[in-house]
Design a protein around this motif. Structure first.
Motif, PDB file in Angstrom:
ATOM      1  N   UNK A  54       0.802  -1.214  -0.056  1.00 21.63           N
ATOM      2  CA  UNK A  54       0.049   0.072   0.230  1.00 21.63           C
ATOM      3  C   UNK A  54       0.777   1.455  -0.020  1.00 21.63           C
ATOM      4  N   UNK A  55       1.923   1.464   0.791  1.00 18.70           N
ATOM      5  CA  UNK A  55       2.710   2.392   0.849  1.00 18.70           C
ATOM      6  C   UNK A  55       3.443   2.939  -0.282  1.00 18.70           C
ATOM      7  N   UNK A  56       3.912   1.889  -0.984  1.00 18.56           N
ATOM      8  CA  UNK A  56       4.612   1.817  -2.066  1.00 18.56           C
ATOM      9  C   UNK A  56       3.761   2.438  -3.515  1.00 18.56           C
ATOM     10  N   UNK A  57       2.397   1.846  -3.412  1.00 25.56           N
ATOM     11  CA  UNK A  57       1.418   2.311  -4.493  1.00 25.56           C
ATOM     12  C   UNK A  57       0.918   3.879  -4.113  1.00 25.56           C
ATOM     13  N   UNK A  58       0.997   4.127  -2.943  1.00 31.85           N
ATOM     14  CA  UNK A  58       0.666   5.795  -2.420  1.00 31.85           C
ATOM     15  C   UNK A  58       1.648   6.450  -2.978  1.00 31.85           C
ATOM     16  N   UNK A  59       3.286   6.198  -2.580  1.00 28.70           N
ATOM     17  CA  UNK A  59       3.987   6.701  -3.278  1.00 28.70           C
ATOM     18  C   UNK A  59       4.169   7.051  -4.615  1.00 28.70           C
ATOM     19  N   UNK A  60       4.124   5.876  -5.348  1.00 27.05           N
ATOM     20  CA  UNK A  60       4.049   6.060  -6.775  1.00 27.05           C
ATOM     21  C   UNK A  60       2.924   6.926  -7.479  1.00 27.05           C
ATOM     22  N   UNK A  61       1.864   6.750  -6.817  1.00 28.94           N
ATOM     23  CA  UNK A  61       0.647   7.497  -7.265  1.00 28.94           C
ATOM     24  C   UNK A  61       0.637   9.166  -6.970  1.00 28.94           C
ATOM     25  N   UNK A  62       1.293   9.533  -5.910  1.00 26.66           N
ATOM     26  CA  UNK A  62       1.461  11.013  -5.659  1.00 26.66           C
ATOM     27  C   UNK A  62       2.725  11.343  -6.618  1.00 26.66           C
ATOM     28  N   UNK A  63       3.766  10.804  -6.841  1.00 26.50           N
ATOM     29  CA  UNK A  63       4.766  10.866  -7.903  1.00 26.50           C
ATOM     30  C   UNK A  63       4.106  11.345  -9.044  1.00 26.50           C
ATOM     31  N   UNK A  64       3.397  10.505  -9.623  1.00 28.82           N
ATOM     32  CA  UNK A  64       2.822  10.441 -11.018  1.00 28.82           C
ATOM     33  C   UNK A  64       1.806  11.857 -10.910  1.00 28.82           C
ATOM     34  N   UNK A  65       0.940  12.017  -9.879  1.00 24.26           N
ATOM     35  CA  UNK A  65       0.101  12.838  -9.866  1.00 24.26           C
ATOM     36  C   UNK A  65       0.783  14.421  -9.806  1.00 24.26           C
ATOM     37  N   UNK A  66       1.610  14.640  -8.922  1.00 23.92           N
ATOM     38  CA  UNK A  66       2.446  15.896  -8.531  1.00 23.92           C
ATOM     39  C   UNK A  66       3.707  16.065  -9.292  1.00 23.92           C
ATOM     40  N   UNK A  67       4.303  15.108 -10.193  1.00 21.51           N
ATOM     41  CA  UNK A  67       5.459  15.217 -10.829  1.00 21.51           C
ATOM     42  C   UNK A  67       6.848  15.377 -10.043  1.00 21.51           C
ATOM     43  N   UNK A  68       6.689  15.049  -8.819  1.00 18.02           N
ATOM     44  CA  UNK A  68       7.953  15.079  -7.809  1.00 18.02           C
ATOM     45  C   UNK A  68       8.435  13.741  -7.097  1.00 18.02           C
ATOM     46  N   UNK A  69       9.560  13.459  -7.210  1.00 20.58           N
ATOM     47  CA  UNK A  69       9.891  12.336  -6.479  1.00 20.58           C
ATOM     48  C   UNK A  69       9.799  12.204  -4.939  1.00 20.58           C
ATOM     49  N   UNK A  70       9.131  10.952  -4.514  1.00 20.96           N
ATOM     50  CA  UNK A  70       8.891  10.916  -2.966  1.00 20.96           C
ATOM     51  C   UNK A  70       9.917   9.855  -2.519  1.00 20.96           C
ATOM     52  N   UNK A  71      10.690  10.124  -1.748  1.00 16.51           N
ATOM     53  CA  UNK A  71      11.863   9.258  -1.336  1.00 16.51           C
ATOM     54  C   UNK A  71      11.292   8.515   0.209  1.00 16.51           C
ATOM     55  N   UNK A  72      10.322   8.920   0.972  1.00 19.54           N
ATOM     56  CA  UNK A  72      10.071   7.895   2.111  1.00 19.54           C
ATOM     57  C   UNK A  72       8.514   8.075   2.195  1.00 19.54           C
TER      58      UNK A  72
END
Length: 288
Positions: A77-95
């Motif tokens: 779940x957290x991994x998909x949430x991070x990838x979803x936010x990255x795609x939506x906002x266009x910024x890398x999420x590290x943690x």
């Protein structure tokens, strides 16, 4: 020295429940230690998004559930949430850090009451009571110190206003907690209590950060002055009000407007804002 971005997720988990849960809170925290700037961006939970690697769309607050259901590569779940936010906002999420209500209240109990300043009264006669019922809560307008349970109610309530208003309150709470910690002597003053606090909350925390990393990030954030912490949120200006195929109310992102918002929040230290400002006559009319 590099910018570090952390996805903070607050889950709607009631006492005794197990499994995966929707995220009531989706906040991106970014720290630039070299530039001495930070950014806080709140995303409404009804934002309609693509789930990377899955043939579907959904509300952003369901990414945790879907990721756990499909055992999403890299952490569920957290991994998909991070990838979803990255795609939506266009910024890398590290943690990522996922917490529930119990963690929130224990942390606030540890630092003491926190002052918030609602600009107008808040009334909610449908606030969830934790046992699948509802209670009525009220907050007067004006500055007031709140203990942990009341502060949680203040951050969570949404009836009577919108999810966007709640996002503003959640950012207010984050900044107020920071002020409280600083007024009590800063992160250093809390370090003797950190191991015991971590021991008491870690069963209710999911994160890929170690405790020493969390402390170092807290110290880095503390060193950034309040005027260099940029706050933003995705509002009705950056979305379209629509309905999902299932008939739910959703917020469809306007990608170009969201990217402008994100670029402004993440701009280098000292760089001027590139966001459009109201025309002088419009600003004068608003002031009058």
């Amino acid at each position: 020295p590099r910018r570090v971005t952390v996805l903070l997720l607050g889950i709607d988990q009631r006492e005794g429940e197990t499994g995966s849960f929707p995220t009531d809170t989706v906040i991106l925290l970014s720290i630039d230690p070299a530039g001495k700037t930070a950014a806080v961006l709140t995303t409404p939970r009804d934002l309609w998004v693509e789930f990377p690697g899955l043939p579907e769309r959904g509300k952003i607050n369901t990414a945790m559930i879907r990721g756990d259901q499909v055992n999403y590569p890299g952490g569920g779940g957290p991994a998909l949430a991070m990838k979803t936010v990255e795609r939506t906002l266009g910024v890398p999420v590290h943690y990522y850090v996922v917490i529930n209500f119990e963690v929130f209240t224990e942390v606030i109990d540890a630092i003491g009451p926190v002052e918030v300043c609602p600009p107008e009264p808040i009334d909610d006669n449908q606030y969830p009571d934790g046992s699948y019922g509802t209670i009525t809560i009220h907050f007067d307008a004006g500055c007031q110190e709140l203990e942990s349970e009341r502060l949680l109610q203040y951050a969570r309530t949404r009836h009577g206003d919108s999810d966007i208003d709640r996002s503003r309150r959640q950012q207010e709470v984050i900044m107020a907690v920071r002020d409280r910690v600083l007024s009590a002597g800063g992160v250093i003053s809390l370090i003797p209590r950190v191991p015991a606090l971590w021991e008491s909350v870690q069963d209710n925390v999911r994160t890929d950060l170690s405790l020493p990393e969390i402390v170092r990030l807290a110290l880095a954030a503390e060193s950034i002055s309040a005027e260099n912490i940029r706050q933003g949120q995705i509002t009705f200006e950056e979305v379209l009000l629509r309905q999902s195929p299932q008939g739910e109310d959703i917020l469809v992102p306007i990608a170009t407007d969201i990217r402008i918002l994100v670029q402004d929040l993440f701009r280098p230290a000292g760089a001027p804002s590139q966001r459009p400002t109201p025309a002088p006559e419009a600003a004068e009319a608003a002031g009058s």
